[in-house]
Design a protein around this motif. Structure first.
Motif, mmCIF file in Angstrom:
data_model
loop_
_atom_site.group_PDB
_atom_site.id
_atom_site.type_symbol
_atom_site.label_atom_id
_atom_site.label_comp_id
_atom_site.label_asym_id
_atom_site.label_seq_id
_atom_site.Cartn_x
_atom_site.Cartn_y
_atom_site.Cartn_z
ATOM 1 N N GLY A 1 -3.794 36.315 12.036
ATOM 2 C CA GLY A 1 -3.128 36.607 10.769
ATOM 3 C C GLY A 1 -2.092 35.557 10.413
ATOM 4 O O GLY A 1 -1.904 35.233 9.234
ATOM 5 N N TRP A 2 -1.415 35.019 11.428
ATOM 6 C CA TRP A 2 -0.439 33.941 11.159
ATOM 7 C C TRP A 2 -1.148 32.712 10.616
ATOM 8 O O TRP A 2 -0.632 32.042 9.724
ATOM 9 N N LEU A 3 -2.321 32.415 11.168
ATOM 10 C CA LEU A 3 -3.083 31.274 10.653
ATOM 11 C C LEU A 3 -3.469 31.493 9.193
ATOM 12 O O LEU A 3 -3.385 30.572 8.380
ATOM 13 N N ALA A 4 -3.881 32.708 8.860
ATOM 14 C CA ALA A 4 -4.259 33.004 7.474
ATOM 15 C C ALA A 4 -3.057 32.873 6.543
ATOM 16 O O ALA A 4 -3.151 32.284 5.451
ATOM 17 N N ALA A 5 -1.913 33.402 6.958
ATOM 18 C CA ALA A 5 -0.703 33.313 6.137
ATOM 19 C C ALA A 5 -0.238 31.862 6.015
ATOM 20 O O ALA A 5 0.225 31.433 4.950
ATOM 21 N N GLY A 6 -0.342 31.112 7.104
ATOM 22 C CA GLY A 6 0.039 29.705 7.062
ATOM 23 C C GLY A 6 -0.828 28.907 6.110
ATOM 24 O O GLY A 6 -0.342 28.026 5.390
ATOM 25 N N TRP A 7 -2.112 29.208 6.085
ATOM 26 C CA TRP A 7 -3.022 28.503 5.168
ATOM 27 C C TRP A 7 -2.666 28.812 3.715
ATOM 28 O O TRP A 7 -2.702 27.920 2.852
ATOM 29 N N ARG A 8 -2.295 30.060 3.435
ATOM 30 C CA ARG A 8 -1.902 30.418 2.067
ATOM 31 C C ARG A 8 -0.659 29.635 1.632
ATOM 32 O O ARG A 8 -0.585 29.141 0.502
ATOM 33 N N ASP A 9 0.321 29.520 2.531
ATOM 34 C CA ASP A 9 1.518 28.744 2.198
ATOM 35 C C ASP A 9 1.173 27.282 1.948
ATOM 36 O O ASP A 9 1.714 26.647 1.029
ATOM 37 N N PHE A 10 0.301 26.744 2.757
ATOM 38 C CA PHE A 10 -0.108 25.344 2.601
ATOM 39 C C PHE A 10 -0.766 25.132 1.256
ATOM 40 O O PHE A 10 -0.495 24.138 0.554
ATOM 41 N N MET A 11 -1.622 26.046 0.839
ATOM 42 C CA MET A 11 -2.304 25.919 -0.436
ATOM 43 C C MET A 11 -1.344 26.099 -1.615
ATOM 44 O O MET A 11 -1.522 25.489 -2.676
ATOM 45 N N ARG A 12 -0.317 26.906 -1.452
ATOM 46 C CA ARG A 12 0.656 27.135 -2.523
ATOM 47 C C ARG A 12 1.561 25.925 -2.733
ATOM 48 O O ARG A 12 2.013 25.671 -3.850
ATOM 49 N N CYS A 13 1.856 25.194 -1.668
ATOM 50 C CA CYS A 13 2.744 24.026 -1.772
ATOM 51 C C CYS A 13 2.222 22.945 -0.825
ATOM 52 O O CYS A 13 2.781 22.728 0.257
ATOM 53 N N PRO A 14 1.164 22.242 -1.213
ATOM 54 C CA PRO A 14 0.494 21.345 -0.268
ATOM 55 C C PRO A 14 1.186 19.999 -0.051
ATOM 56 O O PRO A 14 1.039 19.396 1.015
ATOM 57 N N LEU A 15 1.939 19.493 -1.042
ATOM 58 C CA LEU A 15 2.455 18.128 -0.939
ATOM 59 C C LEU A 15 3.350 17.899 0.283
ATOM 60 O O LEU A 15 3.133 16.928 1.031
ATOM 61 N N PRO A 16 4.360 18.740 0.546
ATOM 62 C CA PRO A 16 5.189 18.493 1.735
ATOM 63 C C PRO A 16 4.372 18.507 3.026
ATOM 64 O O PRO A 16 4.600 17.688 3.927
ATOM 65 N N GLY A 17 3.418 19.419 3.111
ATOM 66 C CA GLY A 17 2.608 19.517 4.314
ATOM 67 C C GLY A 17 1.729 18.307 4.521
ATOM 68 O O GLY A 17 1.641 17.764 5.630
ATOM 69 N N VAL A 18 1.084 17.850 3.457
ATOM 70 C CA VAL A 18 0.215 16.678 3.578
ATOM 71 C C VAL A 18 1.027 15.451 3.978
ATOM 72 O O VAL A 18 0.599 14.653 4.829
ATOM 73 N N LEU A 19 2.216 15.288 3.401
ATOM 74 C CA LEU A 19 3.053 14.134 3.749
ATOM 75 C C LEU A 19 3.513 14.197 5.201
ATOM 76 O O LEU A 19 3.522 13.177 5.900
ATOM 77 N N HIS A 20 3.910 15.382 5.674
ATOM 78 C CA HIS A 20 4.259 15.544 7.086
ATOM 79 C C HIS A 20 3.065 15.190 7.970
ATOM 80 O O HIS A 20 3.195 14.454 8.950
ATOM 81 N N GLY A 21 1.905 15.743 7.626
ATOM 82 C CA GLY A 21 0.716 15.506 8.429
ATOM 83 C C GLY A 21 0.297 14.051 8.438
ATOM 84 O O GLY A 21 -0.051 13.489 9.487
ATOM 85 N N ALA B 1 -3.402 15.654 9.214
ATOM 86 C CA ALA B 1 -2.887 15.836 7.858
ATOM 87 C C ALA B 1 -3.079 17.271 7.383
ATOM 88 O O ALA B 1 -2.325 17.752 6.517
ATOM 89 N N ILE B 2 -4.054 17.960 7.927
ATOM 90 C CA ILE B 2 -4.298 19.364 7.591
ATOM 91 C C ILE B 2 -3.751 20.285 8.677
ATOM 92 O O ILE B 2 -3.099 21.297 8.382
ATOM 93 N N VAL B 3 -3.986 19.945 9.931
ATOM 94 C CA VAL B 3 -3.630 20.823 11.040
ATOM 95 C C VAL B 3 -2.119 20.997 11.164
ATOM 96 O O VAL B 3 -1.619 22.112 11.375
ATOM 97 N N VAL B 4 -1.367 19.901 11.049
ATOM 98 C CA VAL B 4 0.090 19.977 11.225
ATOM 99 C C VAL B 4 0.739 20.943 10.242
ATOM 100 O O VAL B 4 1.468 21.860 10.647
ATOM 101 N N PRO B 5 0.530 20.792 8.927
ATOM 102 C CA PRO B 5 1.164 21.752 8.016
ATOM 103 C C PRO B 5 0.623 23.173 8.165
ATOM 104 O O PRO B 5 1.382 24.143 8.037
ATOM 105 N N TRP B 6 -0.652 23.296 8.437
ATOM 106 C CA TRP B 6 -1.225 24.632 8.612
ATOM 107 C C TRP B 6 -0.526 25.365 9.756
ATOM 108 O O TRP B 6 -0.066 26.515 9.602
#
Length: 262
Positions: free
Chosen positions: A25-45, A235-240
């Motif tokens: 469930g944490w993975l599912a919630a984390g993916w939703r957050d990533f999709m809602r605000c992807p730019l910071p996550g992609v840059l971190h990754g 780039a995907i795994v880190v923010p997720w």
């Protein structure tokens, strides 16, 4: 015998028990957050993928060093995700977040996060040095690339170098994971001392040993998959995983009795 003030402080708020499969469930919630605000996550990754790729290029003929460096990455990853915890917190509090939200979390205004980051960096460096010394000292032949690591260390006919390497890594990684799994999101979110946050993290692990073992396995497995894809998968795994870790903290710790940080 008088208890440590930090231990007393950590008992001011509770921890929760969760179902064994709750990490999914944490993975599912984390993916939703990533999709809602992807730019910071992609840059971190991408930043971490670039760092990993650069490290691999510079030490491509010294895999005895790289094996420790990449496994040591797992130890310091929690503090590298601080900005993404802030993004998930903003999404939860305000329903929106921006790149500035993540960048603001990196301002060195909170000495607690700095202290914790230094401690994780020391642990990661210690493992890199230990791993390098073990492989160079006990391997029967030079280990310069992944194929030689597989042949000389993992599939060696004699000796138990790989087993020793894994055991030592586990001895270091287990207490670091137990100390940090919810500590950094807690420090970011609430006014609490570093030791109290660490004690809370240990309480969470002891209250949920099977679920947290599954969570540790998911963190390790997905990170290794990201590394195996020429680092690009990071780039995907880190923010997720970072966003998912925030939801793990919110599920596992009842911090409602503590003062919230702005």
């Amino acid at each position: 015998m008088r208890e440590s003030p930090a231990l007393v402080e950590s008992r001011r708020f509770g921890t929760r028990r969760v179902p064994v499969l709750r990490p999914l469930g944490w993975l599912a919630a984390g993916w939703r957050d990533f999709m809602r605000c992807p730019l910071p996550g992609v840059l971190h990754g991408l930043a971490l993928a670039l760092f990993g790729g650069t490290l691999f290029w510079l030490a491509r003929d010294q895999f005895w060093l790289l094996s420790g460096a990449f496994s040591g990455f797992l130890l310091v990853a929690p503090v590298l995700a601080t900005g993404l915890y802030a993004v998930s917190r903003a999404l939860q509090r305000e329903g929106r977040a921006r790149l500035a939200t993540a960048l603001a979390a990196w301002r060195p205004r909170d000495s607690r996060l700095v202290v914790f980051g230094v401690l994780l960096a020391v642990a990661g460096t210690g493992w890199v040095m230990t791993s390098a010394a073990l492989i160079t000292g006990l391997a029967p032949a030079p280990v310069r690339n992944p194929v030689e690591f597989l042949r000389v260390v993992v599939l060696a006919d004699q000796g138990h170098l790989f087993e020793i390497w894994l055991a030592l890594g586990g001895v270091l990684a287990a207490p670091v994971f137990a100390s940090s799994v919810v500590a950094i999101p807690l420090l970011l979110d609430r006014e609490v001392g570093v030791l109290a946050a660490v004690f809370t993290s240990w309480r969470v692990v002891m209250d949920n040993p099977v679920a947290m073992a599954l969570w540790a396995g998911l963190l390790m497995g997905l990170t290794l998959l990201g590394m195996a894809s020429l680092m690009l998968g990071l780039a995907i795994v880190v923010p997720w995983l970072a966003h998912a870790s925030w939801h793990a903290y919110r599920d596992l710790v009842d911090s409602s009795g503590l003062v919230a940080r702005p």
